[in-house]
Design an enzyme around this catalytic site. Structure first.
Site, PDB file in Angstrom:
ATOM      1  N   LYS A 165      39.773  35.146  17.249  1.00 26.53           N
ATOM      2  CA  LYS A 165      39.532  35.499  18.428  1.00 26.53           C
ATOM      3  C   LYS A 165      41.069  35.797  19.196  1.00 26.53           C
ATOM      4  O   LYS A 165      42.343  36.280  19.714  1.00 26.53           O
ATOM      5  CB  LYS A 165      39.204  34.072  19.488  1.00 26.53           C
ATOM      6  CG  LYS A 165      38.446  35.240  20.692  1.00 26.53           C
ATOM      7  CD  LYS A 165      38.006  34.289  22.364  1.00 26.53           C
ATOM      8  CE  LYS A 165      37.126  34.174  21.819  1.00 26.53           C
ATOM      9  NZ  LYS A 165      36.435  33.235  22.858  1.00 26.53           N
ATOM     10  N   GLU A 203      44.605  28.403  10.029  1.00 24.36           N
ATOM     11  CA  GLU A 203      43.877  27.814   8.717  1.00 24.36           C
ATOM     12  C   GLU A 203      43.808  29.872   7.948  1.00 24.36           C
ATOM     13  O   GLU A 203      43.405  30.577   7.293  1.00 24.36           O
ATOM     14  CB  GLU A 203      42.734  27.835   8.379  1.00 24.36           C
ATOM     15  CG  GLU A 203      42.922  25.996   8.732  1.00 24.36           C
ATOM     16  CD  GLU A 203      42.603  25.361   9.480  1.00 24.36           C
ATOM     17  OE1 GLU A 203      42.707  24.825  10.538  1.00 24.36           O
ATOM     18  OE2 GLU A 203      42.907  25.693  11.125  1.00 24.36           O
ATOM     19  N   GLY A 253      32.629  30.196  19.831  1.00 20.05           N
ATOM     20  CA  GLY A 253      32.828  30.403  18.419  1.00 20.05           C
ATOM     21  C   GLY A 253      31.367  29.955  17.695  1.00 20.05           C
ATOM     22  O   GLY A 253      31.200  31.300  16.857  1.00 20.05           O
ATOM     23  N   GLU A 263      29.257  20.075  17.418  1.00 18.56           N
ATOM     24  CA  GLU A 263      30.127  20.395  17.619  1.00 18.56           C
ATOM     25  C   GLU A 263      30.100  20.781  19.300  1.00 18.56           C
ATOM     26  O   GLU A 263      30.786  19.842  20.388  1.00 18.56           O
ATOM     27  CB  GLU A 263      31.708  21.774  17.127  1.00 18.56           C
ATOM     28  CG  GLU A 263      32.526  22.634  17.839  1.00 18.56           C
ATOM     29  CD  GLU A 263      33.081  23.126  16.969  1.00 18.56           C
ATOM     30  OE1 GLU A 263      34.055  22.578  16.228  1.00 18.56           O
ATOM     31  OE2 GLU A 263      32.777  24.256  17.336  1.00 18.56           O
ATOM     32  N   HIS A 291      14.425  15.487  -4.921  1.00 17.31           N
ATOM     33  CA  HIS A 291      15.578  14.600  -5.954  1.00 17.31           C
ATOM     34  C   HIS A 291      17.014  13.566  -5.588  1.00 17.31           C
ATOM     35  O   HIS A 291      17.265  13.655  -6.724  1.00 17.31           O
ATOM     36  CB  HIS A 291      15.465  15.148  -7.410  1.00 17.31           C
ATOM     37  CG  HIS A 291      14.074  15.871  -7.684  1.00 17.31           C
ATOM     38  ND1 HIS A 291      13.152  15.160  -8.617  1.00 17.31           N
ATOM     39  CD2 HIS A 291      13.020  16.860  -6.915  1.00 17.31           C
ATOM     40  CE1 HIS A 291      12.455  15.631  -8.614  1.00 17.31           C
ATOM     41  NE2 HIS A 291      12.042  16.519  -7.469  1.00 17.31           N
ATOM     42  N   LYS A 344      44.413  19.047  15.341  1.00 14.41           N
ATOM     43  CA  LYS A 344      45.341  20.374  15.017  1.00 14.41           C
ATOM     44  C   LYS A 344      46.665  20.134  15.270  1.00 14.41           C
ATOM     45  O   LYS A 344      47.770  20.843  15.027  1.00 14.41           O
ATOM     46  CB  LYS A 344      44.901  20.923  15.731  1.00 14.41           C
ATOM     47  CG  LYS A 344      43.259  21.846  14.863  1.00 14.41           C
ATOM     48  CD  LYS A 344      43.014  23.354  15.325  1.00 14.41           C
ATOM     49  CE  LYS A 344      41.838  23.462  15.093  1.00 14.41           C
ATOM     50  NZ  LYS A 344      41.289  24.742  15.674  1.00 14.41           N
TER      51      LYS A 344
END
Length: 549
Positions: free
Chosen positions: A210, A216, A271, A357, A388, A515
Site C-alpha cells: 500500500k 521486506e 491488509g 493480528e 500422525h 520494525k
C-alpha cells in the site's frame, strides 16, 4: 461515532455466564447427547450449502441464550451496523472498516465520510478484469514478444497470505498456461529459489505494498528488478513486467512502473482483510476473473447472512460466541483449524494472521488494560497429516484444544476411494474426541489378545477421556464460491469477538516496534565494529554474528 466501550466482564450476561459455567462444567458431551438426541438439529446451521455442526460443544439452549445476551449487552448489533455503514470504527487510525464493500455484489451505496465508495470499487474491479483479459488472451506480451506464463506476487502479511491461500485452495481452477509464485520473506532464499524457476521474458511481477515502502516487499522488488535487468530485460521493458498494487503513485513511478499499471486500494481496507481488493489481482489472474467474481459472490453471501440474520441463526455470531465461551470461561487458550482437504493446507496460516493480528490485544477501547482474555492462539494443519503429528496431544494431553474440522463433500480429485477414506477420518475424529474410550471398551478390545496382567498394565494408557469440543464445517466442494463464504465466515467471527472483548480489531501496533528497532540495528551490521548500544543480550548476539559471518 465509534464503537461502544463496554467491558464485557461488567455486564450482567457475563455474571450469569460465570454462574452457568460453574453449574454445568461437570456435564460431559456424552451426557448432553444422551439427554437430548436432537442436538444435531438444534445446534447446526446451513447457509447456502455450507453446513456447520456445533452440537459437539459444551453448550445447551441456555448457554446460547446467555451468550447471545452478552452480544446484545456489548452492543454487537450496533457495531455490525456501523461497520457496514462505513463509520470510523478503526478509531486508533481514524478509518472505516469496509472490506465488505469490496465484494458488495448488490452495489448498494456504502459511504465513507459522505462519499459513496462503490463507483471506485467497481472501477478497480473493471481494471482488474481488463488486466486479466490481456494476460489470458496473450495480448499482454513481454519484451521478447512472448506471452506471460509466470506471475510472481511480491508482498508480505496481508499482501501475501490471503492471496497465496486462495491460489493454493483453488488450484484446480488455475488458467491453463499460468503458473503463480509468491515471495514474501526478506530472506534472500525465498526470492532466489523463485527466480530459478522463471524466464524473465515471460514473467510478470506484482508488487503489493500500500505504501510502497514496506521494507521486506521493496527489498525483494528491487532485487527482482535487478535480476530482470541482468537477465535480458531493459529499463524500458519494466512496465511490461512489473505492476503495482499501491496508493503511492510517486514511488511507483520512481520504481519504473507505468501509472496505468498501478492498481489502487484504500485506507479503509485492512491488509489482512484485503484479498477481495486489488491485492487479489494475482488471484484473479491465476484463476480467471470469472472465478474471482464467484469468490466475491461467496464472500458477499456470507456478508449478507451476517448483516441480516438474527443472532440466534447467525453463523459467525454463534461460532464467535462459542469461542468466547471457551476462551473466557473454560480457560482454553488455543484453537485448532483442521481442514480435511489438501488444497486448504494454507488456510490455518491465513487465519492465524487474520485472528491473532486482529484480536491479539491487551488494551481495551477506552485505553485501559483488559481484565479478561482476548485473542486465542490459532494453529493447525491439514488432516490426515495432523493425525500422525499432534492429534495425540489433542486426544490425551493435559490441554483442551477446541477444534474446527473443515471438509468438502466432493473432492476435486476423485481417485478410487481416497475421499471416502479421508472423510471417514474426518467424521471419526470428532466422534472420538467427544466419546473417548472407556476402561470397559479397552478391556473388551484386548480380551483374548493379552494376558490379564498385560491388560491391567495397558488399560490406563489406552483409555481416552473424550469430552473434547469440536465444530464441523462441511462444504459442498472447495470452489471459488464456497471458499469465499468460508473466508468471510471467519472474518466476521473475528469481528464479533473483538467487539465483545472491547478491543480494536483493525489496527496492529504490535507489529511496528520490531520494525523500528530493526531499522536502528541495520546500519550497525554494515561494519565489524563492536556494538554496545543495546542491552547486553542483544549486543552479545550482534557481536557474535559479526564474528561468525
Amino acid at each position: 461515532m465509534g464503537l461502544a466501550k463496554i467491558s464485557p466482564v461488567e455486564t450482567n450476561a457475563w455474571r450469569e455466564l460465570k454462574k452457568h459455567f460453574q453449574e454445568n462444567a461437570a456435564r460431559t458431551l456424552k451426557e448432553r447427547f444422551d439427554e437430548d438426541p436432537d442436538r444435531f438439529e438444534k445446534f447446526s446451521l446451513k447457509v447456502r450449502g455450507l453446513l456447520a455442526d456445533f452440537s459437539k460443544n459444551h453448550i445447551d439452549g441456555e448457554t446460547l441464550d446467555l451468550l447471545i445476551q452478552l452480544a446484545k449487552d456489548c452492543e454487537l448489533d450496533d457495531a455490525r451496523a456501523k461497520m457496514f455503514s462505513g463509520e470510523l470504527i478503526n478509531e486508533t487510525e481514524g478509518r472505516s472498516v469496509l472490506h465488505v464493500a469490496l465484494r458488495n455484489k448488490s452495489n448498494r451505496e456504502i459511504e465513507v465520510k459522505g462519499k459513496n465508495v462503490m463507483p471506485n470499487v467497481n472501477e478497480v474491479l473493471s481494471k482488474m478484469k481488463d488486466f486479466c483479459s490481456k494476460i489470458h488472451s496473450g495480448n499482454w506480451k513481454g519484451y521478447s514478444g512472448n506471452k506471460i506464463t509466470d506471475l510472481v506476487n511480491i508482498g508480505i502479511g496481508g499482501s501475501d497470505l490471503g492471496a497465496k491461500m486462495i491460489c493454493e485452495s483453488l488450484k484446480p481452477f488455475w488458467k491453463e498456461g499460468i503458473c503463480v509464485h509468491f515471495v514474501s520473506n526478506v530472506d534472500g532464499t525465498d526470492l532466489s529459489e523463485t527466480l530459478k524457476k522463471i524466464d524473465p521474458s515471460k514473467t510478470l511481477f506484482i508488487v503489493a505494498s500500500k505504501s510502497f515502502t514496506t521494507q521486506e516487499t521493496m527489498t525483494n522488488a528491487r532485487s527482482a528488478r535487478e535480476w530482470f535487468l541482468q537477465n535480458g530485460g531493459a529499463a524500458e521493458s519494466i512496465p511490461l513486467h512489473f505492476v503495482a498494487i499501491s496508493t503511492n503513485a510517486p514511488a511507483v513511478k520512481e520504481f519504473g512502473i507505468a501509472a496505468d499499471n498501478m492498481f489502487v486500494f484504500w485506507d479503509w481496507v485492512g491488509g489482512r482483510y484485503s484479498v477481495s481488493s486489488a491485492i487479489g489481482l494475482v488471484v484473479a489472474a491465476t484463476i480467471g476473473f470469472e472465478n474471482f467474481e464467484k469468490l466475491l459472490e461467496g464472500m458477499h453471501t456470507m456478508d449478507e447472512h451476517f448483516r441480516e440474520s438474527s443472532f440466534e441463526s447467525n453463523l459467525p455470531v454463534i461460532l464467535g460466541l462459542i469461542g468466547i465461551w471457551y476462551n473466557n470461561f473454560y480457560g482454553f487458550e488455543t484453537e485448532a483449524l483442521l481442514p480435511y482437504d489438501e488444497y486448504l493446507h494454507r488456510f490455518p496460516a491465513y487465519l492465524q494472521q487474520a485472528n491473532m493480528e486482529s484480536n491479539g490485544k491487551s488494551i481495551d477501547r477506552s485505553g485501559r488494560k483488559v481484565t479478561h482474555q482476548t485473542g486465542p492462539i490459532v494453529w493447525g494443519e491439514p488432516g490426515t497429516n495432523g493425525q500422525h503429528a499432534f492429534y495425540q496431544l489433542i486426544h490425551q494431553g493435559t490441554k483442551i484444544i477446541p477444534c474446527d474440522f473443515i471438509a468438502p463433500a466432493k473432492s476435486q480429485n476423485p481417485i478410487g476411494n481416497h475421499h471416502e477414506i479421508l472423510l471417514s477420518n474426518f467424521f471419526a475424529q470428532t466422534e472420538a474426541l467427544m466419546m473417548g474410550r472407556s476402561e470397559e471398551e479397552v478391556r473388551k478390545s484386548l480380551q483374548g489378545k493379552k494376558t490379564d496382567q498385560e491388560i491391567d498394565f495397558l488399560v490406563p494408557f489406552l483409555c481416552f477421556e473424550g469430552n473434547r469440543p469440536t465444530n464441523s464445517i462441511l462444504l459442498p466442494e472447495v470452489d471459488p464460491f464456497h471458499l469465499g463464504m468460508l473466508i468471510a465466515l471467519y472474518e466476521h467471527k473475528i469481528f464479533v469477538q473483538g467487539v465483545i472483548w472491547n478491543i480494536f480489531s483493525f489496527d496492529q501496533p504490535g507489529v511496528q516496534l520490531g520494525k523500528i528497532l530493526a531499522k536502528k540495528i541495520l546500519p550497525e551490521l554494515s561494519d565489524s565494529l563492536e556494538v554496545t548500544s543495546h542491552d547486553t543480550s542483544t549486543n552479545g548476539l550482534i557481536n557474535a554474528y559479526k564474528r561468525m559471518r
